[in-house]
Design a protein around this motif. Structure first.
Motif, PDB file in Angstrom:
ATOM      1  N   VAL A 120       0.854  -1.194   0.000  1.00  0.00           N
ATOM      2  CA  VAL A 120       0.000   0.000   0.000  1.00  0.00           C
ATOM      3  C   VAL A 120       0.885   1.238   0.000  1.00  0.00           C
ATOM      4  CG1 VAL A 120      -1.789   1.281   1.229  1.00  0.00           C
ATOM      5  CG2 VAL A 120      -1.820  -1.225   1.235  1.00  0.00           C
ATOM      6  N   ALA A 121       0.678   2.092  -1.005  1.00  0.00           N
ATOM      7  CA  ALA A 121       1.428   3.351  -1.110  1.00  0.00           C
ATOM      8  C   ALA A 121       0.513   4.485  -0.680  1.00  0.00           C
ATOM      9  CB  ALA A 121       1.906   3.550  -2.539  1.00  0.00           C
ATOM     10  N   GLU A 122       0.941   5.231   0.332  1.00  0.00           N
ATOM     11  CA  GLU A 122       0.174   6.386   0.798  1.00  0.00           C
ATOM     12  C   GLU A 122       0.883   7.654   0.339  1.00  0.00           C
ATOM     13  OE1 GLU A 122      -1.420   8.493   4.922  1.00  0.00           O
ATOM     14  OE2 GLU A 122      -0.404   6.548   4.999  1.00  0.00           O
ATOM     15  N   PHE A 123       0.118   8.552  -0.300  1.00  0.00           N
ATOM     16  CA  PHE A 123       0.679   9.773  -0.855  1.00  0.00           C
ATOM     17  C   PHE A 123       0.294  10.966   0.008  1.00  0.00           C
ATOM     18  CE2 PHE A 123       0.522   6.837  -4.360  1.00  0.00           C
ATOM     19  CZ  PHE A 123       1.684   7.087  -5.060  1.00  0.00           C
ATOM     20  N   GLU A 124       0.977  12.101  -0.239  1.00  0.00           N
ATOM     21  CA  GLU A 124       0.617  13.352   0.424  1.00  0.00           C
ATOM     22  C   GLU A 124      -0.788  13.761  -0.038  1.00  0.00           C
ATOM     23  OE1 GLU A 124       2.368  14.737   2.733  1.00  0.00           O
ATOM     24  OE2 GLU A 124       4.217  13.596   2.487  1.00  0.00           O
ATOM     25  N   THR A 125      -1.504  14.482   0.798  1.00  0.00           N
ATOM     26  CA  THR A 125      -2.876  14.862   0.467  1.00  0.00           C
ATOM     27  C   THR A 125      -2.945  15.858  -0.683  1.00  0.00           C
ATOM     28  OG1 THR A 125      -2.762  16.540   2.215  1.00  0.00           O
ATOM     29  CG2 THR A 125      -3.774  14.426   2.773  1.00  0.00           C
ATOM     30  N   THR A 126      -1.842  16.530  -0.982  1.00  0.00           N
ATOM     31  CA  THR A 126      -1.846  17.529  -2.059  1.00  0.00           C
ATOM     32  C   THR A 126      -1.633  16.908  -3.434  1.00  0.00           C
ATOM     33  OG1 THR A 126       0.525  17.877  -1.683  1.00  0.00           O
ATOM     34  CG2 THR A 126      -1.000  19.350  -0.540  1.00  0.00           C
ATOM     35  N   VAL A 127      -1.335  15.624  -3.501  1.00  0.00           N
ATOM     36  CA  VAL A 127      -1.001  14.990  -4.785  1.00  0.00           C
ATOM     37  C   VAL A 127      -2.257  14.766  -5.623  1.00  0.00           C
ATOM     38  CG1 VAL A 127      -1.219  12.578  -4.087  1.00  0.00           C
ATOM     39  CG2 VAL A 127       0.499  13.205  -5.760  1.00  0.00           C
ATOM     40  N   ASP A 128      -2.101  14.844  -6.939  1.00  0.00           N
ATOM     41  CA  ASP A 128      -3.191  14.529  -7.863  1.00  0.00           C
ATOM     42  C   ASP A 128      -3.267  13.005  -7.977  1.00  0.00           C
ATOM     43  OD1 ASP A 128      -5.113  14.497  -9.821  1.00  0.00           O
ATOM     44  OD2 ASP A 128      -3.729  14.959 -11.455  1.00  0.00           O
ATOM     45  N   LEU A 133      -1.708   7.548  -9.662  1.00  0.00           N
ATOM     46  CA  LEU A 133      -2.110   6.234 -10.167  1.00  0.00           C
ATOM     47  C   LEU A 133      -1.315   5.861 -11.414  1.00  0.00           C
ATOM     48  CD1 LEU A 133      -4.091   3.886  -9.744  1.00  0.00           C
ATOM     49  CD2 LEU A 133      -5.706   5.107 -11.177  1.00  0.00           C
ATOM     50  N   GLN A 134      -1.101   6.841 -12.288  1.00  0.00           N
ATOM     51  CA  GLN A 134      -0.318   6.589 -13.497  1.00  0.00           C
ATOM     52  C   GLN A 134       1.128   6.230 -13.151  1.00  0.00           C
ATOM     53  OE1 GLN A 134      -1.382   6.266 -16.566  1.00  0.00           O
ATOM     54  NE2 GLN A 134       0.700   5.815 -17.237  1.00  0.00           N
ATOM     55  N   ARG A 135       1.695   6.934 -12.178  1.00  0.00           N
ATOM     56  CA  ARG A 135       3.079   6.635 -11.763  1.00  0.00           C
ATOM     57  C   ARG A 135       3.171   5.239 -11.152  1.00  0.00           C
ATOM     58  NH1 ARG A 135       4.647  11.924  -8.408  1.00  0.00           N
ATOM     59  NH2 ARG A 135       3.668  13.424  -9.764  1.00  0.00           N
ATOM     60  N   VAL A 136       2.175   4.861 -10.358  1.00  0.00           N
ATOM     61  CA  VAL A 136       2.176   3.521  -9.758  1.00  0.00           C
ATOM     62  C   VAL A 136       2.106   2.459 -10.852  1.00  0.00           C
ATOM     63  CG1 VAL A 136       0.819   1.925  -8.341  1.00  0.00           C
ATOM     64  CG2 VAL A 136       1.252   4.235  -7.527  1.00  0.00           C
ATOM     65  N   ARG A 137       1.263   2.690 -11.859  1.00  0.00           N
ATOM     66  CA  ARG A 137       1.166   1.724 -12.970  1.00  0.00           C
ATOM     67  C   ARG A 137       2.511   1.562 -13.668  1.00  0.00           C
ATOM     68  NH1 ARG A 137      -4.214   4.137 -14.506  1.00  0.00           N
ATOM     69  NH2 ARG A 137      -5.744   2.682 -13.687  1.00  0.00           N
ATOM     70  N   GLU A 138       3.191   2.674 -13.901  1.00  0.00           N
ATOM     71  CA  GLU A 138       4.493   2.612 -14.570  1.00  0.00           C
ATOM     72  C   GLU A 138       5.494   1.818 -13.744  1.00  0.00           C
ATOM     73  OE1 GLU A 138       5.511   6.685 -15.130  1.00  0.00           O
ATOM     74  OE2 GLU A 138       4.010   7.017 -16.702  1.00  0.00           O
ATOM     75  N   ARG A 139       5.519   2.079 -12.439  1.00  0.00           N
ATOM     76  CA  ARG A 139       6.478   1.375 -11.565  1.00  0.00           C
ATOM     77  C   ARG A 139       6.131  -0.110 -11.444  1.00  0.00           C
ATOM     78  NH1 ARG A 139      10.400   4.853 -12.048  1.00  0.00           N
ATOM     79  NH2 ARG A 139       9.865   6.872 -11.211  1.00  0.00           N
ATOM     80  N   VAL A 140       4.842  -0.435 -11.415  1.00  0.00           N
ATOM     81  CA  VAL A 140       4.446  -1.842 -11.333  1.00  0.00           C
ATOM     82  C   VAL A 140       4.821  -2.568 -12.619  1.00  0.00           C
ATOM     83  CG1 VAL A 140       2.442  -3.383 -11.212  1.00  0.00           C
ATOM     84  CG2 VAL A 140       2.637  -1.481  -9.615  1.00  0.00           C
TER      85      VAL A 140
END
Length: 197
Positions: A120-128, A133-140
């Motif tokens: 589970v990746a938790e991001f800062e509240t200011t992130v789009d 989600l697109q960055r996570v897909r690329e890394r996966v």
């Protein structure tokens, strides 16, 4: 005036002080004096505030499940028949290492069970969230090349409050599984026919 019993009533009423320094101790509060002097204005302002407040209260939408963006994305991978220790080293660590390079990442938590890995990746509240989600897909996709061939395709799951079911129906009875499944599918069709569903 002398009251019955020989007591002077005028002596009980305190006269206002005549000394200016002593009078300064009894300063008035300006807002209170204004409200007393301008009673009509204050009453009209009170009515306006009341009407505005009631209008805002009734115009504000109220939902049991308001749409809230939760800045968390999970990557779940199934690798059947593998011990938790092997899942940790073969799957979980590799996905974690790739996700750790994403900017605006607040925290990564993971769990490994028999045949299953969840990161589970938790991001800062200011992130789009779409961008995250697109960055996570690329890394996966990059991590997928390092995963074992027998492991299933990693599933990326967003935390969405609107997907929480409002009604959940469980069926049980003295029937075999095939019959119960038929009844459940018939009930599902009936529920889906409701216009609000």
């Amino acid at each position: 005036m002398i009251a019955p019993g020989g007591r002077n009533e005028d002596a009980d009423v305190a006269a206002p002080p005549s000394d200016p320094e002593e009078l300064a101790r009894y300063k008035e509060f300006g807002l209170t004096s204004f409200a007393v002097d301008h009673f009509t204005s204050v009453a009209v302002l009170l009515v306006i505030l009341t009407i505005t407040g009631l209008t805002s209260y009734f115009a504000t939408p109220k939902e049991s499940f308001p749409e809230i963006e939760i800045p968390m994305i999970a990557v779940n991978t199934v690798y059947p028949g593998v011990a938790p220790e092997d899942i940790e080293s073969l799957v979980t660590r590799k996905v974690e290492d790739e996700l750790a390079t994403i900017p605006d990442l607040k925290e990564i938590t993971s769990s490994s069970a028999e045949g299953f890995s969840s990161v589970v990746a938790e991001f800062e509240t200011t992130v789009d969230l779409e961008d995250a989600l697109q960055r996570v897909r690329e890394r996966v996709d990059l991590a997928r090349a390092e995963l074992p061939d027998d492991a299933e395709e990693p599933q990326i799951v967003e935390f969405d409050v609107t997907q929480v079911p409002i009604l959940q129906v469980n069926l049980s009875g003295e029937y075999d599984l095939v019959r119960l499944k038929e009844l459940a599918e018939a009930l599902q069709d009936e529920l889906e026919a409701i216009p609000q569903v």
